[in-house]
Write a protein that holds these residues in place. Structure first.
Motif, PDB file in Angstrom:
ATOM      1  N   LEU A 247       0.809  -1.212   0.000  1.00  0.00           N
ATOM      2  CA  LEU A 247       0.000   0.000   0.000  1.00  0.00           C
ATOM      3  C   LEU A 247       0.847   1.270   0.000  1.00  0.00           C
ATOM      4  O   LEU A 247       0.319   2.360  -0.133  1.00  0.00           O
ATOM      5  CB  LEU A 247      -0.935   0.007   1.211  1.00  0.00           C
ATOM      6  CG  LEU A 247      -2.009  -1.064   1.204  1.00  0.00           C
ATOM      7  CD1 LEU A 247      -2.777  -1.038   2.506  1.00  0.00           C
ATOM      8  CD2 LEU A 247      -2.936  -0.885   0.022  1.00  0.00           C
ATOM      9  N   GLU A 248       2.135   1.149   0.146  1.00  0.00           N
ATOM     10  CA  GLU A 248       3.029   2.305   0.168  1.00  0.00           C
ATOM     11  C   GLU A 248       3.436   2.668  -1.257  1.00  0.00           C
ATOM     12  O   GLU A 248       4.593   2.586  -1.644  1.00  0.00           O
ATOM     13  CB  GLU A 248       4.243   2.007   1.031  1.00  0.00           C
ATOM     14  CG  GLU A 248       3.886   1.737   2.469  1.00  0.00           C
ATOM     15  CD  GLU A 248       5.071   1.302   3.292  1.00  0.00           C
ATOM     16  OE1 GLU A 248       6.202   1.278   2.766  1.00  0.00           O
ATOM     17  OE2 GLU A 248       4.873   0.970   4.460  1.00  0.00           O
TER      18      GLU A 248
ATOM     19  N   MET B 160      -1.930  11.926 -11.371  1.00  0.00           N
ATOM     20  CA  MET B 160      -1.450  10.567 -11.520  1.00  0.00           C
ATOM     21  C   MET B 160      -2.631   9.614 -11.396  1.00  0.00           C
ATOM     22  O   MET B 160      -3.515   9.803 -10.557  1.00  0.00           O
ATOM     23  CB  MET B 160      -0.424  10.263 -10.425  1.00  0.00           C
ATOM     24  CG  MET B 160       0.164   8.883 -10.504  1.00  0.00           C
ATOM     25  SD  MET B 160       1.330   8.588  -9.174  1.00  0.00           S
ATOM     26  CE  MET B 160       0.349   7.592  -8.099  1.00  0.00           C
ATOM     27  N   HIS B 161      -2.651   8.617 -12.240  1.00  0.00           N
ATOM     28  CA  HIS B 161      -3.626   7.532 -12.146  1.00  0.00           C
ATOM     29  C   HIS B 161      -2.856   6.225 -12.217  1.00  0.00           C
ATOM     30  O   HIS B 161      -2.036   6.035 -13.108  1.00  0.00           O
ATOM     31  CB  HIS B 161      -4.636   7.599 -13.290  1.00  0.00           C
ATOM     32  CG  HIS B 161      -5.468   6.354 -13.412  1.00  0.00           C
ATOM     33  ND1 HIS B 161      -6.508   6.091 -12.562  1.00  0.00           N
ATOM     34  CD2 HIS B 161      -5.388   5.311 -14.258  1.00  0.00           C
ATOM     35  CE1 HIS B 161      -7.045   4.919 -12.895  1.00  0.00           C
ATOM     36  NE2 HIS B 161      -6.376   4.423 -13.924  1.00  0.00           N
ATOM     37  N   LEU B 162      -3.130   5.347 -11.277  1.00  0.00           N
ATOM     38  CA  LEU B 162      -2.461   4.052 -11.244  1.00  0.00           C
ATOM     39  C   LEU B 162      -3.518   2.978 -11.114  1.00  0.00           C
ATOM     40  O   LEU B 162      -4.246   2.924 -10.125  1.00  0.00           O
ATOM     41  CB  LEU B 162      -1.485   3.978 -10.067  1.00  0.00           C
ATOM     42  CG  LEU B 162      -0.814   2.636  -9.824  1.00  0.00           C
ATOM     43  CD1 LEU B 162       0.123   2.292 -10.980  1.00  0.00           C
ATOM     44  CD2 LEU B 162      -0.056   2.642  -8.522  1.00  0.00           C
ATOM     45  N   ALA B 163      -3.635   2.121 -12.136  1.00  0.00           N
ATOM     46  CA  ALA B 163      -4.502   0.949 -12.058  1.00  0.00           C
ATOM     47  C   ALA B 163      -3.688  -0.142 -11.387  1.00  0.00           C
ATOM     48  O   ALA B 163      -2.691  -0.604 -11.927  1.00  0.00           O
ATOM     49  CB  ALA B 163      -4.955   0.535 -13.445  1.00  0.00           C
ATOM     50  N   TYR B 164      -4.113  -0.538 -10.198  1.00  0.00           N
ATOM     51  CA  TYR B 164      -3.326  -1.475  -9.396  1.00  0.00           C
ATOM     52  C   TYR B 164      -3.972  -2.850  -9.407  1.00  0.00           C
ATOM     53  O   TYR B 164      -4.473  -3.290 -10.438  1.00  0.00           O
ATOM     54  CB  TYR B 164      -3.193  -0.901  -7.979  1.00  0.00           C
ATOM     55  CG  TYR B 164      -2.014  -1.404  -7.211  1.00  0.00           C
ATOM     56  CD1 TYR B 164      -0.736  -1.339  -7.724  1.00  0.00           C
ATOM     57  CD2 TYR B 164      -2.169  -1.952  -5.953  1.00  0.00           C
ATOM     58  CE1 TYR B 164       0.346  -1.803  -7.010  1.00  0.00           C
ATOM     59  CE2 TYR B 164      -1.096  -2.416  -5.224  1.00  0.00           C
ATOM     60  CZ  TYR B 164       0.158  -2.339  -5.771  1.00  0.00           C
ATOM     61  OH  TYR B 164       1.231  -2.806  -5.052  1.00  0.00           O
ATOM     62  N   LEU B 165      -3.963  -3.537  -8.336  1.00  0.00           N
ATOM     63  CA  LEU B 165      -4.475  -4.899  -8.252  1.00  0.00           C
ATOM     64  C   LEU B 165      -5.970  -4.958  -8.554  1.00  0.00           C
ATOM     65  O   LEU B 165      -6.759  -4.238  -7.951  1.00  0.00           O
ATOM     66  CB  LEU B 165      -4.217  -5.476  -6.858  1.00  0.00           C
ATOM     67  CG  LEU B 165      -2.764  -5.512  -6.419  1.00  0.00           C
ATOM     68  CD1 LEU B 165      -2.664  -5.882  -4.960  1.00  0.00           C
ATOM     69  CD2 LEU B 165      -1.979  -6.462  -7.273  1.00  0.00           C
TER      70      LEU B 165
ATOM     71  N   ALA C 189      -7.644   1.256  -7.852  1.00  0.00           N
ATOM     72  CA  ALA C 189      -7.021   2.376  -8.570  1.00  0.00           C
ATOM     73  C   ALA C 189      -6.540   3.398  -7.548  1.00  0.00           C
ATOM     74  O   ALA C 189      -7.104   3.527  -6.464  1.00  0.00           O
ATOM     75  CB  ALA C 189      -8.002   3.006  -9.534  1.00  0.00           C
ATOM     76  N   TYR C 190      -5.492   4.118  -7.902  1.00  0.00           N
ATOM     77  CA  TYR C 190      -4.897   5.121  -7.030  1.00  0.00           C
ATOM     78  C   TYR C 190      -4.820   6.420  -7.815  1.00  0.00           C
ATOM     79  O   TYR C 190      -4.252   6.457  -8.911  1.00  0.00           O
ATOM     80  CB  TYR C 190      -3.515   4.647  -6.592  1.00  0.00           C
ATOM     81  CG  TYR C 190      -2.779   5.556  -5.648  1.00  0.00           C
ATOM     82  CD1 TYR C 190      -3.323   5.921  -4.430  1.00  0.00           C
ATOM     83  CD2 TYR C 190      -1.519   6.040  -5.959  1.00  0.00           C
ATOM     84  CE1 TYR C 190      -2.646   6.735  -3.551  1.00  0.00           C
ATOM     85  CE2 TYR C 190      -0.828   6.843  -5.096  1.00  0.00           C
ATOM     86  CZ  TYR C 190      -1.396   7.194  -3.886  1.00  0.00           C
ATOM     87  OH  TYR C 190      -0.720   8.002  -3.017  1.00  0.00           O
TER      88      TYR C 190
END
Length: 106
Positions: A38-39, A81-86, A90-91
């Motif tokens: 999560l970091e 910033m957009h991050l598609a994660y697990l 999304a972050y």
């Protein structure tokens, strides 16, 4: 040297040794912390510098890494910033910085 003094030194040595070897197990090592995934770092450049970005944070990422860096902001900046994660996680991150004077920014 008295018999009592020797007991005190021996007790001090035993307690000190127990503390030294016992406390070394209390510190977390790599891979032993919970939820470390999560970091997620904010921004590509700060992530590439492995978190060593706090001294360079003089842009729109400064509120996260080093808020004092906003004082060096010379132009209006925006970062996103957009991050598609697990799976469906999304972050998102957005920041907007406006210089107010030579040493102040919002």
């Amino acid at each position: 040297m008295s018999h009592r003094c020797m007991h005190h030194r021996l007790l001090f040595f035993i307690v000190g040794t127990a503390c030294f070897f016992g406390l070394s197990r209390l510190w977390a090592a790599a891979g032993t912390t919970g939820a470390s995934f999560l970091e997620i770092p904010v921004g590509a450049r700060p992530a590439a510098l492995a978190g060593g970005y706090s001294a360079l944070a003089t842009d729109a990422y400064a509120p996260i890494w080093n808020p004092a860096g906003l004082g060096f902001l010379r132009t209006t900046q925006i970062s996103a910033m957009h991050l598609a994660y697990l799976e469906s996680t999304a972050y998102e991150f957005a920041s907007f910085g406006v210089p107010l004077s030579d040493v102040q920014a919002f």
